[in-house]
Design a protein around this motif. Structure first.
Motif, mmCIF file in Angstrom:
data_model
loop_
_atom_site.group_PDB
_atom_site.id
_atom_site.type_symbol
_atom_site.label_atom_id
_atom_site.label_comp_id
_atom_site.label_asym_id
_atom_site.label_seq_id
_atom_site.Cartn_x
_atom_site.Cartn_y
_atom_site.Cartn_z
ATOM 1 N N ASN A 132 0.804 -1.218 0.000
ATOM 2 C CA ASN A 132 0.000 0.000 0.000
ATOM 3 C C ASN A 132 0.835 1.264 0.000
ATOM 4 O O ASN A 132 2.055 1.232 0.113
ATOM 5 N N GLN A 133 0.145 2.397 -0.130
ATOM 6 C CA GLN A 133 0.773 3.712 -0.188
ATOM 7 C C GLN A 133 1.556 4.027 1.079
ATOM 8 O O GLN A 133 2.544 4.747 1.031
ATOM 9 N N ALA A 134 1.174 3.479 2.207
ATOM 10 C CA ALA A 134 1.844 3.754 3.474
ATOM 11 C C ALA A 134 3.186 3.035 3.589
ATOM 12 O O ALA A 134 3.925 3.256 4.538
ATOM 13 N N GLY A 135 3.495 2.139 2.643
ATOM 14 C CA GLY A 135 4.776 1.451 2.661
ATOM 15 C C GLY A 135 4.769 0.171 3.473
ATOM 16 O O GLY A 135 5.817 -0.320 3.874
ATOM 17 N N ASN A 136 3.604 -0.377 3.722
ATOM 18 C CA ASN A 136 3.527 -1.676 4.383
ATOM 19 C C ASN A 136 2.557 -2.558 3.601
ATOM 20 O O ASN A 136 2.204 -2.232 2.479
ATOM 21 N N ILE A 137 2.156 -3.673 4.187
ATOM 22 C CA ILE A 137 1.335 -4.637 3.454
ATOM 23 C C ILE A 137 0.008 -4.865 4.174
ATOM 24 O O ILE A 137 -0.012 -5.237 5.353
ATOM 25 N N LEU A 196 -2.386 -5.276 9.180
ATOM 26 C CA LEU A 196 -1.260 -4.622 8.536
ATOM 27 C C LEU A 196 0.037 -5.305 8.921
ATOM 28 O O LEU A 196 0.280 -5.554 10.099
ATOM 29 N N LEU A 197 0.858 -5.618 7.923
ATOM 30 C CA LEU A 197 2.218 -6.082 8.158
ATOM 31 C C LEU A 197 3.088 -4.844 8.052
ATOM 32 O O LEU A 197 3.219 -4.253 6.982
ATOM 33 N N LEU A 220 10.743 -3.419 5.462
ATOM 34 C CA LEU A 220 10.043 -3.354 4.180
ATOM 35 C C LEU A 220 9.507 -1.965 3.873
ATOM 36 O O LEU A 220 8.843 -1.764 2.866
ATOM 37 N N ALA A 221 9.787 -0.993 4.735
ATOM 38 C CA ALA A 221 9.244 0.355 4.552
ATOM 39 C C ALA A 221 9.592 0.892 3.173
ATOM 40 O O ALA A 221 10.721 0.769 2.710
ATOM 41 N N GLU A 266 10.734 -0.393 -4.366
ATOM 42 C CA GLU A 266 11.058 0.905 -4.955
ATOM 43 C C GLU A 266 12.428 1.434 -4.533
ATOM 44 O O GLU A 266 13.091 2.112 -5.311
ATOM 45 N N SER A 267 12.879 1.130 -3.329
ATOM 46 C CA SER A 267 14.172 1.664 -2.887
ATOM 47 C C SER A 267 15.144 0.604 -2.380
ATOM 48 O O SER A 267 16.317 0.890 -2.202
ATOM 49 N N LYS A 268 14.680 -0.617 -2.179
ATOM 50 C CA LYS A 268 15.542 -1.669 -1.636
ATOM 51 C C LYS A 268 15.889 -2.745 -2.658
ATOM 52 O O LYS A 268 16.454 -3.775 -2.322
ATOM 53 N N GLY A 269 15.545 -2.535 -3.925
ATOM 54 C CA GLY A 269 15.886 -3.478 -4.979
ATOM 55 C C GLY A 269 15.013 -4.716 -4.971
ATOM 56 O O GLY A 269 13.816 -4.654 -4.687
#
Length: 185
Positions: A43-48, A60-61, A66-67, A86-89
């Motif tokens: 999701n947009q918040a950076g979690n699952i 929510l995970l 994973l942020a 997006e940032s951790k490959g």
């Protein structure tokens, strides 16, 4: 949201903590079905956001490792979870231990460019990885390394047309189709 066979609305599943940021938790990027039939949605918040399809309950995970934006999730034949981040490959969550490992050492990568992964395709012992600005990368699961890259070369008409890969699919047993910011290759 669940629909019947005639596409009539049946049920809506949202995470509701009663806080203003709930909108970010429910703005979803993709869906991933686990082996037990539950759904995970980055999701947009950076979690699952997780949906237990048996109970209809959401959770929510929120692992800080994973942020950030998750573009794709998929389970391989060994039950490892792979993530296009997006940032951790390329991220692997190992089956059993749940250990997280990020892979960002792309072949022929330009210095200073963030190691962004938009998509991937599992392919037996390898993973085809679509990046932002680093072309199509081939990852070897056994060695944990990127072993080959396919990048745009204006002098080679057979090269990919753009180094940002937005989608990958297996066309047949020996051909990939890739979506780039400059068309389909």
């Amino acid at each position: 949201t669940r629909y019947d066979q005639a596409l009539n609305f049946k049920e809506r599943y949202i995470f509701n903590s009663g806080k203003p940021e709930d909108a970010y938790f429910n703005q979803l990027w993709a869906l991933f079905e686990t082996r037990d039939g539950d759904l995970w949605a980055p999701n947009q918040a950076g979690n699952i956001l997780q949906l237990n399809t048996s109970t209809g309950k959401t959770n929510l995970l929120t692992d800080t490792a994973l942020a950030g934006s998750i573009n794709q999730l998929q389970l391989d034949d060994e039950n490892n979870t792979w993530i296009a981040h997006e940032s951790k490959g390329l991220v692997k969550i190992a089956a059993g231990s749940k250990k997280l490992t990020s892979f960002t050492d792309f072949q022929h990568a330009e210095a200073g460019i963030r190691k962004r992964v938009l998509c991937f395709l599992l392919d037996n012992k390898h993973i085809w990885v679509g990046t932002v600005a680093n072309g199509l990368q081939l990852f070897d699961k056994a060695s944990g390394t990127f072993i080959k890259s396919f990048i745009s070369d204006e002098k080679d008409k057979r090269s990919i047309t753009n180094n940002t890969i937005t989608g990958i699919t297996a066309y047949n047993t020996d051909t990939l189709m890739i979506a780039t910011q400059s068309g389909i290759n």
